[in-house]
Design a protein around this motif. Structure first.
Motif, mmCIF file in Angstrom:
data_model
loop_
_atom_site.group_PDB
_atom_site.id
_atom_site.type_symbol
_atom_site.label_atom_id
_atom_site.label_comp_id
_atom_site.label_asym_id
_atom_site.label_seq_id
_atom_site.Cartn_x
_atom_site.Cartn_y
_atom_site.Cartn_z
ATOM 1 N N LEU A 6 -64.764 -30.601 -82.287
ATOM 2 C CA LEU A 6 -65.269 -31.572 -81.320
ATOM 3 C C LEU A 6 -65.939 -30.861 -80.152
ATOM 4 O O LEU A 6 -65.488 -29.823 -79.685
ATOM 5 C CB LEU A 6 -64.120 -32.433 -80.781
ATOM 6 N N GLY A 7 -67.047 -31.436 -79.711
ATOM 7 C CA GLY A 7 -67.749 -30.902 -78.556
ATOM 8 C C GLY A 7 -68.670 -29.755 -78.863
ATOM 9 O O GLY A 7 -69.402 -29.303 -77.974
ATOM 10 N N SER A 8 -68.665 -29.262 -80.083
ATOM 11 C CA SER A 8 -69.515 -28.121 -80.430
ATOM 12 C C SER A 8 -70.884 -28.611 -80.906
ATOM 13 O O SER A 8 -71.160 -29.811 -80.958
ATOM 14 C CB SER A 8 -68.842 -27.286 -81.512
ATOM 15 N N SER A 9 -71.740 -27.656 -81.253
ATOM 16 C CA SER A 9 -73.047 -27.959 -81.840
ATOM 17 C C SER A 9 -73.028 -27.575 -83.312
ATOM 18 O O SER A 9 -72.440 -26.552 -83.679
ATOM 19 C CB SER A 9 -74.160 -27.190 -81.111
ATOM 20 N N VAL A 10 -73.690 -28.371 -84.157
ATOM 21 C CA VAL A 10 -73.710 -28.113 -85.593
ATOM 22 C C VAL A 10 -75.139 -28.286 -86.104
ATOM 23 O O VAL A 10 -75.882 -29.153 -85.623
ATOM 24 C CB VAL A 10 -72.749 -29.075 -86.343
ATOM 25 N N VAL A 11 -75.537 -27.424 -87.030
ATOM 26 C CA VAL A 11 -76.878 -27.483 -87.618
ATOM 27 C C VAL A 11 -76.774 -28.120 -88.998
ATOM 28 O O VAL A 11 -76.007 -27.653 -89.854
ATOM 29 C CB VAL A 11 -77.510 -26.090 -87.722
ATOM 30 N N LEU A 12 -77.551 -29.188 -89.227
ATOM 31 C CA LEU A 12 -77.580 -29.888 -90.516
ATOM 32 C C LEU A 12 -78.779 -29.341 -91.309
ATOM 33 O O LEU A 12 -79.948 -29.670 -90.988
ATOM 34 C CB LEU A 12 -77.732 -31.394 -90.320
ATOM 35 N N PRO A 13 -78.555 -28.482 -92.344
ATOM 36 C CA PRO A 13 -79.673 -27.847 -93.067
ATOM 37 C C PRO A 13 -80.480 -28.864 -93.887
ATOM 38 O O PRO A 13 -79.924 -29.783 -94.503
ATOM 39 C CB PRO A 13 -78.983 -26.850 -93.994
ATOM 40 N N CYS A 14 -81.801 -28.670 -93.881
ATOM 41 C CA CYS A 14 -82.714 -29.471 -94.703
ATOM 42 C C CYS A 14 -84.025 -28.687 -94.785
ATOM 43 O O CYS A 14 -84.699 -28.513 -93.756
ATOM 44 C CB CYS A 14 -82.921 -30.856 -94.088
ATOM 45 N N TYR A 15 -84.401 -28.218 -96.004
ATOM 46 C CA TYR A 15 -85.586 -27.380 -96.100
ATOM 47 C C TYR A 15 -86.159 -27.479 -97.508
ATOM 48 O O TYR A 15 -85.508 -27.978 -98.448
ATOM 49 C CB TYR A 15 -85.242 -25.918 -95.791
ATOM 50 N N PHE A 30 -86.631 -28.280 -91.972
ATOM 51 C CA PHE A 30 -86.501 -29.578 -91.278
ATOM 52 C C PHE A 30 -85.060 -29.811 -90.801
ATOM 53 O O PHE A 30 -84.615 -30.951 -90.654
ATOM 54 C CB PHE A 30 -86.918 -30.711 -92.230
ATOM 55 N N SER A 31 -84.351 -28.711 -90.582
ATOM 56 C CA SER A 31 -82.944 -28.824 -90.160
ATOM 57 C C SER A 31 -82.842 -29.501 -88.784
ATOM 58 O O SER A 31 -83.779 -29.479 -87.964
ATOM 59 C CB SER A 31 -82.297 -27.437 -90.111
ATOM 60 N N LEU A 32 -81.658 -30.066 -88.545
ATOM 61 C CA LEU A 32 -81.406 -30.816 -87.305
ATOM 62 C C LEU A 32 -80.193 -30.221 -86.589
ATOM 63 O O LEU A 32 -79.178 -29.926 -87.230
ATOM 64 C CB LEU A 32 -81.134 -32.292 -87.635
ATOM 65 N N ARG A 33 -80.323 -30.025 -85.262
ATOM 66 C CA ARG A 33 -79.173 -29.560 -84.469
ATOM 67 C C ARG A 33 -78.575 -30.751 -83.724
ATOM 68 O O ARG A 33 -79.258 -31.448 -82.979
ATOM 69 C CB ARG A 33 -79.605 -28.491 -83.465
ATOM 70 N N LEU A 34 -77.264 -30.948 -83.937
ATOM 71 C CA LEU A 34 -76.543 -32.051 -83.291
ATOM 72 C C LEU A 34 -75.563 -31.451 -82.284
ATOM 73 O O LEU A 34 -74.634 -30.733 -82.665
ATOM 74 C CB LEU A 34 -75.799 -32.885 -84.342
ATOM 75 N N ASP A 35 -75.778 -31.724 -80.994
ATOM 76 C CA ASP A 35 -74.968 -31.144 -79.915
ATOM 77 C C ASP A 35 -73.825 -32.076 -79.521
ATOM 78 O O ASP A 35 -73.840 -33.275 -79.802
ATOM 79 C CB ASP A 35 -75.843 -30.879 -78.680
ATOM 80 N N ASN A 36 -72.832 -31.470 -78.836
ATOM 81 C CA ASN A 36 -71.703 -32.225 -78.276
ATOM 82 C C ASN A 36 -71.097 -33.160 -79.334
ATOM 83 O O ASN A 36 -71.062 -34.383 -79.174
ATOM 84 C CB ASN A 36 -72.153 -33.024 -77.045
ATOM 85 N N LEU A 37 -70.608 -32.556 -80.385
ATOM 86 C CA LEU A 37 -70.116 -33.310 -81.532
ATOM 87 C C LEU A 37 -68.950 -34.219 -81.149
ATOM 88 O O LEU A 37 -68.024 -33.804 -80.443
ATOM 89 C CB LEU A 37 -69.671 -32.333 -82.621
#
Length: 651
Positions: A32-41, A97-104
């Motif tokens: 929780l609260g971290s950043s995660v990268v969702l891979p898409c390429y 086309f990856s997405l970074r999602l912050d403050n999980l």
């Protein structure tokens, strides 16, 4: 033939797909609260023209982010993902086309679909996020201490970093903490600030920044900083089973404009008193002699009056300010009466100073003091029975009526030169009440602040006894049993001292339930001593009262006009500086200094009036002794000088 057909169909299928979208094979796990990268390429870069990349929640079809027409379209994002979900824009041209999602957050857990559209082709992949159950609550304050001047507004920082939304935080508590105290400053609970939770010294002076709370900012605005605000403040946050805190230090409080004014006035009062005293000593026989004395009586005391007014506005309590300011406004009346140059006045001015100046001070000061006491009593009246409420109001009314009658008599008979019968009746009423005023004062304090269980006994027994003790006619009747005047006067003095001791003890006993008992005790002791001076000066029989022409001693006058001002101004300056440096008052109430010193002056004046002949003879003997010693020394020096001269001439 069948084999050729299968190969053709497979080839067409591969060509028609054009590209394959790749993603992770396993779920992504992040705290929780971290950043995660969702891979898409994709394997090969795609032309940016007509390229569209769309991230959505699989379960709700909520739009997480969109890349379209060569740019990120943040304005079409779902509100929950704004400022949290971002593309790596510089990598899109390379097929990433990856997405970074912050403050999980906990609600971010689930499946996300990445769909890629390029010309006539498209592809997609699914990414699953699992949120780690580790909970986090971080609270941060100010890393450096805060400095401010008294009277300014300051901000005490407190920011909350957590996966928990601010509206789900159960409580945020601001408190002032140190080794001696733990004072509630402000409380945020159930999504609202609770000003009533603040301690009285912070009431209406603290507030949250309401617009910043949704961002996790629970900083506090402290308005009109006072010296006692100096210290350590703790911001404590509670959210479920979690709690965390941060501290902010408020120190180095400078002087405000009002405090600087108090310092200037206090120094000016001391300086003017010393300067005028020196000028009077140097100019002993001059036309300006009387004006200098009047300036010595008026200027330092009026300056101290304004100093206490400014002190009350900046730091002092209401009762402390009212009493000390009123005293210094009225002090010149008693100083005029005690001045050794009173004989330089002539006519009615001299008569008024001798007979009424100190009485006027007592009357007006009593009115001010009991007005302040009535204000304090009024806050308690709602808790009393109806009968007790009526008794308290009646007693205060009698005291006020007596003071008003005396004031009216002064204004009409002395200033307005009227001597009608109604004026004499008013004066008579005031004199009758003033005879029993100490008893009335005790009754007021007893009913208002003491226990009312023995009220009937006090009314029936104590009141007549004190009336007898304050009536000098009882002592005059002692002549019938053969007592001499000196014995009668001595007995009256002892009786008065005993009565004053009893009254002071009763005052202290009944004032225990007030918020500032010692301060009020000092004020009432001064009033009792001033009443004693009035009693001896207004006695019916000449051998019981102070003589109108009793000798005024210069030493006591100098102590009252200069010494008292120096001591009080020094106490005020010291209290102000220590309060600014330490953040807390040393004495707590300047009445502890002001009124005992004034009592000492009044007692010295009273003693000089009662025992003027003995004091005068003692001073005369001391002067004669000093003078004889000087004569002997001068003679010895004269005898030694010829011998020294002869030795110098004949070495």
């Amino acid at each position: 033939m069948d084999l050729l057909m299968f190969i053709f169909v497979a080839a067409v299928a591969v060509i028609s797909d054009g590209f394959t979208v790749h993603g992770p094979s396993d779920p992504l796990v992040a705290p929780l609260g971290s950043s995660v990268v969702l891979p898409c390429y994709v394997d090969e870069p795609l032309p940016v023209k007509d390229l569209e990349v769309e991230w959505r929640r699989t379960d709700s079809e909520a739009l997480v982010h969109l890349y379209q027409d060569g740019e990120s379209r943040a304005e079409v994002q779902q509100e929950d993902y704004q400022d949290r979900a971002n593309f790596f824009t510089d990598q899109i041209q390379h097929g990433n086309f990856s997405l970074r999602l912050d403050n999980l957050r906990a609600e971010d857990e689930g499946e996300y679909t990445c769909k890629v559209y390029s010309q006539q082709d498209s592809g997609e992949t699914v990414v699953q996020i699992k949120v780690d159950n580790v909970e986090r609550l971080l609270v941060s304050g100010s890393s450096r201490s805060i400095s401010a001047s008294v009277g300014e507004d300051v901000t005490l920082n407190c920011s909350v970093d957590s996966h928990i939304k601010p509206e789900h935080i159960e409580e945020v508590s601001w408190r002032k903490t140190d080794e001696k105290e733990d004072i509630p400053v402000l409380l945020y609970q159930n999504n609202e600030a609770l000003p009533d939770s603040s301690d009285e010294q912070y009431r209406d002076r603290v507030e949250f920044f309401t617009d910043e709370i949704p961002k996790g900012n629970f900083s506090l605005r402290l308005k009109s900083v006072r010296t006692e605000d100096k210290g350590v403040y703790m911001c404590q946050v509670f959210a479920g089973r979690l709690s965390a805190n941060a501290t902010v230090v408020l120190e180095k409080l400078g002087f405000s404009a009002l405090q600087i004014m108090v310092l200037i006035l206090s120094i000016a009062a001391s300086g003017s008193a010393l300067l005028l005293c020196c000028l009077i000593y140097c100019i002993s026989h001059d036309d300006s002699f009387l004006r200098l004395h009047l300036s010595l009586v008026l200027c330092p005391n009026m300056i101290m009056f304004f100093a206490f007014v400014f002190w009350g506005v900046s730091d002092g309590s209401v009762n402390e300010t009212v009493c000390c300011s009123a005293l210094y406004f009225l002090r010149p009346l008693l100083l005029l009466w005690a001045a050794p140059y009173i004989n330089k006045f002539t006519g009615k001015i001299k008569t008024w100073i001798q007979e009424y100046s100190y009485v006027a001070e007592y009357v007006v000061f009593s009115f001010v003091v009991y007005s302040a006491l009535f204000k304090t009593a009024w806050q308690k009246l709602l808790n009393y029975a109806e009968f007790e409420r009526v008794v308290i109001i009646v007693l205060f009314s009698i005291v006020f009526l007596s003071c008003l009658c005396k004031i009216i008599h002064f204004l009409v008979s002395e200033i307005g030169k009227k001597t009608r019968r109604i004026i004499k009746i008013i004066d008579l009423v005031a004199d009758i009440i003033f005879e029993i005023l100490p008893t009335l004062q005790f009754m007021i304090l007893f009913y208002t602040f003491g226990s009312t269980g023995g009220a009937g006994f006090i009314i029936v027994v104590i009141l007549p006894v004190f009336m007898m003790m304050t009536n000098d006619r009882w002592f005059f009747r002692c002549r019938r049993v053969g007592c001499s005047r000196s014995v009668i006067r001595t007995v009256m003095i002892i009786f008065t001292l005993v009565m004053n001791a009893v009254m002071i003890g009763l005052y202290i006993m009944t004032l225990e339930k007030t918020t500032d008992p010692i301060g009020w005790g000092c004020v009432l002791v001064f009033l009792q001593i001033l009443w004693t001076v009035m009693k001896f000066t207004d006695a019916t029989f000449s051998y019981l009262r102070l003589s109108q022409g009793f000798q005024r001693f210069v030493l006591m006058y100098v102590f009252g006009s200069v010494g008292v001002v120096l001591l009080t101004s020094a106490a005020l300056i010291t209290e102000l500086i220590l309060k600014t440096v330490n953040g807390d008052r040393t004495l707590g109430d300047l009445r502890f200094i002001v009124f005992p010193v004034e009592c000492l002056f009044v007692v010295s004046v009273l003693i000089s009036g009662l025992f003027e002949s003995k004091i005068a003879s003692c001073l005369k003997s001391c002067q004669d002794s000093v003078r004889s010693r000087r004569v002997k020394r001068s003679q010895q020096n004269q005898n030694q000088n010829p011998e020294e001269t002869e030795m110098l001439e004949n070495p």
